[in-house]
Motif scaffolding. Structure first.
Motif, short mmCIF file in Angstrom:
data_model
loop_
_atom_site.label_atom_id
_atom_site.label_comp_id
_atom_site.label_asym_id
_atom_site.label_seq_id
_atom_site.Cartn_x
_atom_site.Cartn_y
_atom_site.Cartn_z
N TYR B 45 3.76 -9.95 -25.92
CA TYR B 45 4.75 -11.16 -26.11
C TYR B 45 5.68 -10.92 -25.02
O TYR B 45 6.73 -11.39 -26.08
CB TYR B 45 4.71 -11.57 -27.40
CG TYR B 45 3.63 -11.68 -28.27
CD1 TYR B 45 2.73 -12.36 -27.74
CD2 TYR B 45 3.48 -10.50 -29.30
CE1 TYR B 45 1.41 -12.67 -28.27
CE2 TYR B 45 2.36 -10.75 -29.50
CZ TYR B 45 1.24 -12.10 -29.76
OH TYR B 45 0.24 -11.75 -30.10
N THR B 48 5.98 -14.53 -24.29
CA THR B 48 6.69 -15.66 -24.76
C THR B 48 6.24 -15.94 -26.15
O THR B 48 6.30 -16.54 -27.44
CB THR B 48 4.65 -16.07 -25.08
OG1 THR B 48 4.17 -14.40 -25.66
CG2 THR B 48 3.73 -15.97 -23.96
N LYS B 49 7.55 -14.79 -26.92
CA LYS B 49 7.43 -14.58 -27.90
C LYS B 49 8.57 -15.98 -28.30
O LYS B 49 8.56 -16.36 -29.38
CB LYS B 49 8.96 -13.45 -28.11
CG LYS B 49 9.19 -13.13 -29.38
CD LYS B 49 9.49 -11.30 -29.48
CE LYS B 49 10.41 -11.28 -31.07
NZ LYS B 49 10.92 -10.27 -31.14
N LEU B 87 -0.43 -16.73 -29.42
CA LEU B 87 -1.14 -15.05 -30.44
C LEU B 87 -2.04 -14.29 -30.13
O LEU B 87 -1.77 -13.71 -29.99
CB LEU B 87 -0.50 -16.19 -31.92
CG LEU B 87 -0.51 -14.53 -32.80
CD1 LEU B 87 1.07 -14.68 -32.64
CD2 LEU B 87 -0.59 -15.38 -34.09
N GLY B 90 -2.27 -13.75 -26.47
CA GLY B 90 -1.64 -11.97 -26.27
C GLY B 90 -2.12 -10.99 -26.56
O GLY B 90 -1.55 -9.84 -26.39
N TYR B 102 4.12 -10.59 -36.35
CA TYR B 102 2.61 -11.43 -36.36
C TYR B 102 1.97 -11.97 -37.08
O TYR B 102 1.51 -13.73 -36.98
CB TYR B 102 1.13 -9.84 -36.17
CG TYR B 102 -0.15 -10.45 -35.10
CD1 TYR B 102 -0.12 -10.95 -33.90
CD2 TYR B 102 -0.93 -10.09 -35.85
CE1 TYR B 102 -1.39 -11.29 -33.36
CE2 TYR B 102 -2.34 -10.78 -35.94
CZ TYR B 102 -2.10 -10.98 -34.23
OH TYR B 102 -2.86 -11.30 -33.74
#
Lengths: 263, 384
Positions: B45, B48-49, B87, B90, B102
Motif C-alpha cells: 500500500y 494506494t493507501k 486491499l 495489495g 487493514y
C-alpha cells in the motif's frame, strides 16, 4: 299440478342414524316424501334438521338405516351409477388445475364422451349459465358467483334430469344471490329438470319452489310441506306481493312450530 | 440541512476510516519502515493507501447527500468494491502481516457495500427488466461480499491454508483440475445420484399408491418404511458396497434407500389432501378408483410430491458422496474428498465442495422450475 307425473324421488319411513362417539344421532326419522318430475322442491330448516343429509341420501353419498327410498325407480346407488343426477355443493369445488371448460367437461370425460361431443356440451352449458367467454380462465381468476355458476354448468353438463343443490348460494352476497336465483328459475323453466334445493333462507325457498319442505331437528324430520300457489313465471318483485308474503309466513310458522319445544 | 441524508452505515464508515488513519501503519512491514525511515524497506500500500482512504471517505460522504438512489448506489458500489480490490491485491506477498487498520478498512468497505445493497433493496422500479436486474444484482453483491471478506481475512490474518484456503486458491484449483472434477461429477452425479434418485423416488411413489389401494400395505408398509428411513447411512453404505460392488451401483443403492421414504410419506400425505367435497363430487359421477386418482387425487397431491422431489435432490447428493467413503473405484466426489483430506490438499476438498454445492443447487433449481410449471394453480405459486 305436477303431483300426478311419475315420481323422481320417493321415500317412505326413511331414517338415518349416525353412530358417533357420543352415542347414536338420529339425523333423519320417518321421512315420507314424493317428488314428481319437473318439480322444484326446497328443503328448509335450522341447521341439524337433516336437510343436507336427506339430499345426500338421495345422492347415495349416505346410506339410510331405515325405510326405503327410490330415485328414478331405482335404488340411489343404481341411480348414482347410471348418473341420474347432478349435484351442486355448498362451495363451487372446481379443480384449480383445470380451466373452466375442462372443469365443466370433467363429468363428460369420466362418462367417456367423444371429444367433439364434450366440446359441444361444454359450449351449450356455459351459454346456459352465461359464462361464454370464460372457457380458458382458471377458477381462481373468477368471482365467487361466477365460480358457483361454473359448478352449476358442470352439474348440468351431462344432462341428468335431476338436479340436487345443497345451499349453492349460501356463501354469496345478497345481490349476486338474487341474480343467480333469477337465472336458476329461468334455467329450470327452459330445461324442465327436477330440482331439489337445500336452503336456510325463507325468501329464497318461497321465490324458487313449487313445493317447500319444512324440516325440524332432533330428530331430523319433515314437519310441514307447503304447496306454492305462485305462478311459474316469477319476476323478482313478486316477493312484495301479498301472496308471496302469505306463503313466507306459513313457512316461518312451520319453522317456529318445529322449534317450539326446544327452549 | 436539506441536502443531508445521513445513514448509520455511512456515519460509522467515516468514523472507522478516521480511526484507521489515526492508527497509522496498515501492515507490519509498513510499521517497520516507519520505525526505520532511513532503510528503504518494501511494504504494501505504498501508493494506494491514500487512494483507499480517499475512496472510502468520498463514497461515504457523497452517499449522505441528497442524490437519486441509483446514483448513490453507484457511488457506494464503486467506492466499496474498488477499495476491496485494492486491499486484496495489495496484500499479495505480505500475507499474514495485517494490522488493525487493514481490518478497519475492510469493515468500512463492507459497511459501504451493505449501504449499497440497502439502497438497491429500497428501489421500486417499474420496468420489468429493471426488476429482473435488481433481483440478480442484490444477491450477487451479497454473495460477492462473503467471498471478499473470506479472501481478505484469510490472507490478511494469514490463516493457515489447511484450516481455510482463500476462495481465490479454490477457484484456481477448480480451473486447474477441470478434467478430474468432470470425471468425479460423471461418476457420482450422472451415474449414482441420477439413477438412485429416479429409482428411489419412483419406488416411493409406487409404494404410496399401493399403500393407498391396499389397506394391509398401509398398515404394514408405512411402519417398515419409517424404520428404513431411520437406518444410519454410515452403517448401510459399507453393506451396500459388499452387496453391489465398488462401482456406482452400490452408491445408487444407498441413494435409493435415502430417497424412498420421503417420497413415500409425502405421497401418502398428498393422496389424503383432496377435499371431502371434491371426492364426493367424483362419487356423484360414479368415477372409479383410477379415474379419481388421476383426475383428482394425484393433481391435488402434486405439491406434496414436489416437496419430496426437492428434499430428495439434496439427500441423493449427500448419500452418494458419503457412500463413496466406503469403497469406490479411484474416481468420484466422495472418494476425492476422502483421499485429498488425507493428502492435506485442502483446496481440492474445497473445490469438490464447491462443485457439489453448485450441482446440488442446479439440481434443486431444475426440480423447483418444473414444480412451478406443474403446480401453477397452487396458492403458494400463483401468490394468493
Amino acid at each position: 299440478m305436477t303431483r300426478n307425473s311419475p315420481a323422481v324421488v320417493s321415500a317412505s319411513k326413511l331414517g338415518l342414524t349416525f353412530q358417533t362417539n357420543d352415542g347414536p344421532v338420529q339425523a333423519l326419522s320417518n321421512v315420507d316424501l314424493t317428488i314428481g318430475k319437473g318439480e322444484f322442491v326446497s328443503f328448509i330448516g335450522p341447521s341439524g334438521c337433516g336437510k343436507t343429509t336427506l339430499l345426500r341420501v338421495i345422492a347415495d353419498l349416505e346410506k339410510p338405516t331405515a325405510g326405503t327410498i327410490s330415485v328414478n325407480g331405482m335404488t340411489p346407488e343404481q341411480a348414482r351409477e347410471s348418473r341420474a343426477y347432478g349435484y351442486v355443493f355448498q362451495a363451487a369445488a372446481l379443480f384449480p388445475w383445470r380451466t373452466i371448460e375442462r372443469n365443466v367437461g370433467l363429468p363428460l370425460e369420466i362418462i367417456g364422451l367423444s371429444k367433439a361431443e364434450q366440446a359441444e356440451r361444454i359450449k351449450r352449458t356455459l351459454e346456459l349459465v352465461n359464462l361464454s367467454g370464460f372457457e380458458k380462465k382458471y377458477p381462481w381468476q373468477l368471482s365467487g358467483g361466477m365460480q358457483q355458476r361454473a359448478s352449476i354448468a358442470r352439474a348440468l353438463a351431462f344432462d341428468a334430469d335431476l338436479l340436487l343443490m345443497d345451499e349453492p348460494f349460501g356463501a354469496l352476497d345478497e345481490i349476486v344471490r338474487d341474480h343467480l336465483n333469477e337465472q336458476l328459475l329461468e334455467l329450470w323453466e327452459r330445461t324442465n329438470k327436477t330440482i331439489c334445493f337445500v336452503t336456510h333462507s325463507i325468501p329464497e325457498a318461497v321465490y324458487l319452489s313449487t313445493r317447500i319442505v319444512v324440516m325440524s331437528p332432533r330428530p331430523g324430520r319433515v314437519s310441514d310441506i307447503i304447496e306454492s300457489t305462485l305462478p311459474k313465471k316469477r319476476p323478482l318483485d313478486i316477493r312484495e306481493t301479498p301472496e308471496f308474503l302469505a306463503i313466507a309466513a306459513r313457512v316461518r310458522d312451520g319453522l317456529r312450530a318445529g322449534h317450539s319445544y326446544d327452549d | 440541512m436539506n441536502w443531508l441524508k445521513p445513514s448509520w452505515q455511512a456515519v460509522l464508515a467515516v468514523a472507522l476510516c478516521l480511526i484507521a488513519v489515526a492508527l497509522g501503519a496498515i501492515t507490519k512491514p509498513e510499521a517497520a519502515a516507519m520505525a526505520q525511515p532511513e532503510a528503504s524497506l518494501d511494504y504494501p500500500y505504498l501508493v494506494t493507501k491514500g487512494l483507499m482512504f480517499g475512496l472510502l471517505l468520498i463514497a461515504a460522504l457523497v452517499s449522505m447527500t441528497k442524490l437519486p438512489a441509483i446514483v448513490e448506489a453507484l457511488v457506494l458500489f464503486v467506492g466499496a468494491h474498488l477499495t476491496a480490490w485494492l486491499l486484496i491485491t495489495g496484500i499479495n506477498g505480505f500475507e499474514g502481516t495485517a494490522l488493525a487498520p487493514y481490518f478497519l478498512v475492510l469493515a468500512t468497505a463492507w459497511l459501504l457495500g451493505w449501504r449499497c445493497v440497502a439502497v438497491l433493496s429500497s428501489l421500486r422500479p417499474v420496468a420489468n427488466w429493471a426488476k429482473t436486474a435488481l433481483r440478480l444484482i442484490i444477491p450477487a453483491i451479497f454473495g460477492a461480499w462473503i467471498l471478499i471478506l473470506w479472501e481478505a481475512i484469510t490472507r490478511g490474518a494469514g490463516i493457515p491454508f489447511i484450516l481455510l484456503p482463500p476462495p481465490s486458491a479454490i477457484g484456481a484449483r477448480i480451473a486447474g483440475s477441470l478434467p478430474v472434477l468432470g470425471a468425479d461429477v460423471r461418476q457420482t452425479i450422472f451415474k449414482a445420484v441420477i439413477f438412485g434418485y429416479v429409482v428411489g423416488s419412483g419406488a416411493g411413489f409406487l409404494a404410496a399408491i399401493a399403500a393407498d389401494r391396499v389397506p394391509f400395505l398401509r398398515r404394514g408398509l408405512l411402519p417398515i418404511g419409517n424404520m428404513v428411513s431411520a437406518l444410519p447411512i454410515i452403517g448401510v453404505a459399507p453393506i451396500m458396497v459388499m452387496w453391489f460392488g465398488f462401482d456406482w451401483q452400490s452408491k445408487a443403492a444407498v441413494v435409493i434407500i435415502m430417497t424412498f421414504f420421503p417420497m413415500l410419506v409425502n405421497t401418502v400425505a398428498g393422496l389424503a389432501a383432496s377435499g371431502h367435497m371434491e371426492r364426493d363430487l367424483m362419487r356423484t359421477y360414479a368415477s372409479g378408483y383410477w379415474q379419481t386418482l388421476f383426475k383428482l387425487r394425484l393433481p391435488a397431491a402434486a405439491p406434496f410430491i414436489f416437496n419430496a422431489l426437492k428434499i430428495n435432490s439434496t439427500l441423493a447428493l449427500i448419500g452418494a458422496i458419503v457412500a463413496e467413503f466406503f469403497g469406490t473405484p479411484v474416481v468420484g466426489m466422495g472418494f476425492r474428498i476422502s483421499t485429498e483430506v488425507g493428502r492435506m490438499n485442502i483446496d481440492m476438498v474445497w473445490a469438490e465442495i464447491a462443485v457439489a454445492a453448485l450441482a446440488g443447487s442446479v439440481f434443486y433449481g431444475v426440480v423447483a422450475l418444473f414444480e412451478r410449471a406443474v403446480t401453477f394453480w397452487h396458492p403458494s405459486v400463483r401468490g394468493g
